[in-house]
Design a protein around this motif. Structure first.
Motif, mmCIF file in Angstrom:
data_model
loop_
_atom_site.group_PDB
_atom_site.id
_atom_site.type_symbol
_atom_site.label_atom_id
_atom_site.label_comp_id
_atom_site.label_asym_id
_atom_site.label_seq_id
_atom_site.Cartn_x
_atom_site.Cartn_y
_atom_site.Cartn_z
ATOM 1 N N UNK A 87 60.988 -39.553 8.913
ATOM 2 C CA UNK A 87 61.597 -39.774 7.602
ATOM 3 C C UNK A 87 62.469 -41.033 7.601
ATOM 4 N N UNK A 88 63.322 -41.177 8.592
ATOM 5 C CA UNK A 88 64.235 -42.316 8.615
ATOM 6 C C UNK A 88 63.478 -43.626 8.821
ATOM 7 N N UNK A 89 62.489 -43.627 9.718
ATOM 8 C CA UNK A 89 61.717 -44.845 9.965
ATOM 9 C C UNK A 89 60.909 -45.228 8.730
ATOM 10 N N UNK A 90 60.338 -44.230 8.066
ATOM 11 C CA UNK A 90 59.543 -44.509 6.871
ATOM 12 C C UNK A 90 60.409 -45.135 5.785
ATOM 13 N N UNK A 91 61.613 -44.618 5.598
ATOM 14 C CA UNK A 91 62.515 -45.202 4.609
ATOM 15 C C UNK A 91 62.799 -46.660 4.934
ATOM 16 N N UNK A 92 63.137 -46.935 6.209
ATOM 17 C CA UNK A 92 63.442 -48.309 6.607
ATOM 18 C C UNK A 92 62.235 -49.221 6.407
ATOM 19 N N UNK A 93 61.039 -48.737 6.775
ATOM 20 C CA UNK A 93 59.837 -49.552 6.629
ATOM 21 C C UNK A 93 59.509 -49.813 5.171
ATOM 22 N N UNK A 94 59.729 -48.827 4.312
ATOM 23 C CA UNK A 94 59.469 -49.021 2.888
ATOM 24 C C UNK A 94 60.462 -50.002 2.282
ATOM 25 N N UNK A 95 61.715 -49.949 2.740
ATOM 26 C CA UNK A 95 62.709 -50.922 2.288
ATOM 27 C C UNK A 95 62.241 -52.337 2.630
ATOM 28 N N UNK A 96 61.833 -52.533 3.880
ATOM 29 C CA UNK A 96 61.347 -53.851 4.308
ATOM 30 C C UNK A 96 60.109 -54.252 3.503
ATOM 31 N N UNK A 97 59.212 -53.306 3.260
ATOM 32 C CA UNK A 97 58.005 -53.599 2.492
ATOM 33 C C UNK A 97 58.310 -54.025 1.070
ATOM 34 N N UNK A 137 51.309 -49.263 1.841
ATOM 35 C CA UNK A 137 51.146 -50.683 1.530
ATOM 36 C C UNK A 137 49.717 -51.007 1.110
ATOM 37 N N UNK A 138 48.760 -50.290 1.688
ATOM 38 C CA UNK A 138 47.352 -50.505 1.348
ATOM 39 C C UNK A 138 46.966 -49.818 0.050
ATOM 40 N N UNK A 139 47.904 -49.032 -0.507
ATOM 41 C CA UNK A 139 47.646 -48.369 -1.773
ATOM 42 C C UNK A 139 46.692 -47.196 -1.664
ATOM 43 N N UNK A 150 45.083 -41.271 -1.904
ATOM 44 C CA UNK A 150 45.326 -39.868 -1.572
ATOM 45 C C UNK A 150 46.745 -39.630 -1.068
ATOM 46 N N UNK A 151 47.567 -40.667 -0.949
ATOM 47 C CA UNK A 151 48.892 -40.528 -0.359
ATOM 48 C C UNK A 151 49.955 -40.722 -1.428
ATOM 49 N N UNK A 152 50.636 -39.657 -1.796
ATOM 50 C CA UNK A 152 51.702 -39.716 -2.781
ATOM 51 C C UNK A 152 53.043 -39.826 -2.067
ATOM 52 N N UNK A 153 53.728 -40.929 -2.295
ATOM 53 C CA UNK A 153 55.040 -41.164 -1.688
ATOM 54 C C UNK A 153 56.017 -40.063 -2.100
ATOM 55 N N UNK A 154 56.015 -39.696 -3.375
ATOM 56 C CA UNK A 154 56.961 -38.685 -3.851
ATOM 57 C C UNK A 154 56.667 -37.313 -3.251
ATOM 58 N N UNK A 155 55.382 -36.948 -3.182
ATOM 59 C CA UNK A 155 55.027 -35.646 -2.603
ATOM 60 C C UNK A 155 55.396 -35.596 -1.129
ATOM 61 N N UNK A 161 52.612 -41.168 -11.864
ATOM 62 C CA UNK A 161 52.215 -42.206 -10.932
ATOM 63 C C UNK A 161 52.786 -42.010 -9.556
ATOM 64 N N UNK A 162 52.357 -42.890 -8.674
ATOM 65 C CA UNK A 162 52.786 -42.861 -7.280
ATOM 66 C C UNK A 162 53.570 -44.119 -6.998
ATOM 67 N N UNK A 163 54.458 -44.012 -6.002
ATOM 68 C CA UNK A 163 55.210 -45.184 -5.585
ATOM 69 C C UNK A 163 54.452 -45.860 -4.451
#
Length: 269
Positions: free
Chosen positions: A10-20, A164-166, A169-174, A267-269
Motif C-alpha cells: 500500500x505505501x509503495x503503491x501510493x509513493x509510485x502513483x505520486x511519482x507517476x 500506468x498502462x491503463x 481490469x484494474x480499478x485503483x479505487x477498488x 470511472x477509474x483513476x
C-alpha cells in the motif's frame, strides 16, 4: 509476512502513483528535462529521509533498556496502529482528488527546486510511515518480515505499471478500498498486541481474564490460530480490557470511515 506485504504494497503503491502523476504533469510542461531531474532528486531525498528515520528509531532503541525500552516499544506499537488508521482515513477522503491536488502543488511550486521539495516530502511521508509500521510489526515477532516487505514492493511496482498502462481490469479505487479494510485489520492486531503488553506490564487492568477460552477449538499459539493472531489480533483467551479496546477500535474506525465517505464518482483513476 502477510502483514508486511500488505503494508509495504500500500505505501509503495501510493509513493509510485505520486511519482507517476508528477511525471505525467512534467511531460506536459514546455521544458520537462530540468523538472524531471529535480523530481528524481526529490525521490532520492525522500528515501534518504525515510532511511534516516529508520536509523534514528533503531539507534534510540539501542540506547534504552528495562522499563524505558518497554515503554518505547509499546509506544511504537500503538503509534503504528494509530498511524495506519490516520492514513486510511486520510486516503479514504482525499485519495480520489490526489491527482488534482498533486498537480496543483506542482504548479504552485517555485520551479525545479520547489517540485523536488514536493516530491521529497511526498516520498518521505510514505517511507516514514512504512518504517514505523514495519518496526511495530517486527516487535510482535511477525516471521518473514523482510520477505513480505520485498514481495509487497514488487507487487506495488507491478500494480503501478499496470495502472500506468491503463489496464482496464484494474480499478485503483477498488484496490485501495480493499486495502483499507486489510490495513485496519492489521492496525487492530497491533492494538491488541499493545494492550496485551500493557496488561503484562500492569499498566492496564485486565478486568476479567479470560472472558472465554477457545484454545481447544483454535489455539492462537500455532497453525491457523497463530496466523489469525498475527494478522487480526485473535486471542483464544482474551481479557475484558482487550475486548473493550478491540470493540472500541472498530466502532471508531467504521464510524469515521462512514463520515469520511467521499461522493461517488464514475470511472477509474
Amino acid at each position: 509476512m502477510l502483514n508486511s506485504l500488505i503494508v509495504v504494497f500500500r505505501e509503495s503503491l501510493e509513493a509510485m502513483l505520486v511519482v507517476g502523476v508528477l511525471l505525467a504533469w512534467i511531460a506536459r510542461q514546455p521544458d520537462p528535462g530540468g523538472l524531471r531531474r529535480s523530481l528524481w532528486a526529490g525521490v532520492a531525498a525522500g528515501l534518504g529521509l525515510a532511511l534516516a528515520l529508520g536509523f534514528a528509531t533503531f539507534a534510540a532503541q539501542s540506547q534504552l533498556a528495562g522499563d524505558a525500552l518497554e515503554k518505547f516499544q509499546v509506544g511504537m506499537v500503538l503509534f503504528a496502529a494509530a498511524l495506519i488508521v490516520q492514513m486510511v482515513l486520510w486516503m479514504h477522503r482525499h485519495g480520489r482528488h490526489m491527482r488534482r491536488e498533486l498537480e496543483t502543488r506542482a504548479g504552485h511550486a517555485a520551479g525545479a527546486l520547489g517540485l523536488g521539495a514536493v516530491t521529497a516530502l511526498a516520498v518521505a511521508r510514505e517511507g516514514a510511515e512504512t518504517v514505523v509500521f514495519l518496526y511495530g510489526l517486527g516487535l510482535e515477532g511477525n516471521g518473514g518480515l523482510l520477505a513480505g516487505a520485498f514481495a509487497g514492493f514488487v507487487l506495488a511496482a507491478a500494480t503501478a505499471w499496470l495502472v500506468a498502462r491503463g489496464a482496464r481490469f484494474l480499478s485503483y479505487r477498488a484496490l485501495f478500498s480493499a486495502s483499507e479494510i486489510l490495513l485496519l485489520i492489521i492496525a487492530s492486531a497491533l492494538l491488541a498486541a499493545g494492550v496485551d503488553r500493557m496488561i503484562g506490564l500492569e499498566w492496564l487492568p485486565p478486568l476479567l481474564d479470560p472472558v472465554w477460552d477457545s484454545s481447544s477449538l483454535l489455539d492462537d499459539s500455532s497453525g491457523v490460530g497463530r496466523l489469525l493472531a498475527d494478522f487480526t489480533g485473535y486471542r483464544a483467551r482474551p481479557s475484558a480490557s482487550l475486548l473493550l479496546a478491540y470493540g472500541s477500535f472498530w466502532c471508531f474506525s467504521l464510524w469515521r470511515l462512514g463520515r469520511a465517505t467521499p461522493a461517488p464518482a464514475n470511472g477509474k483513476v
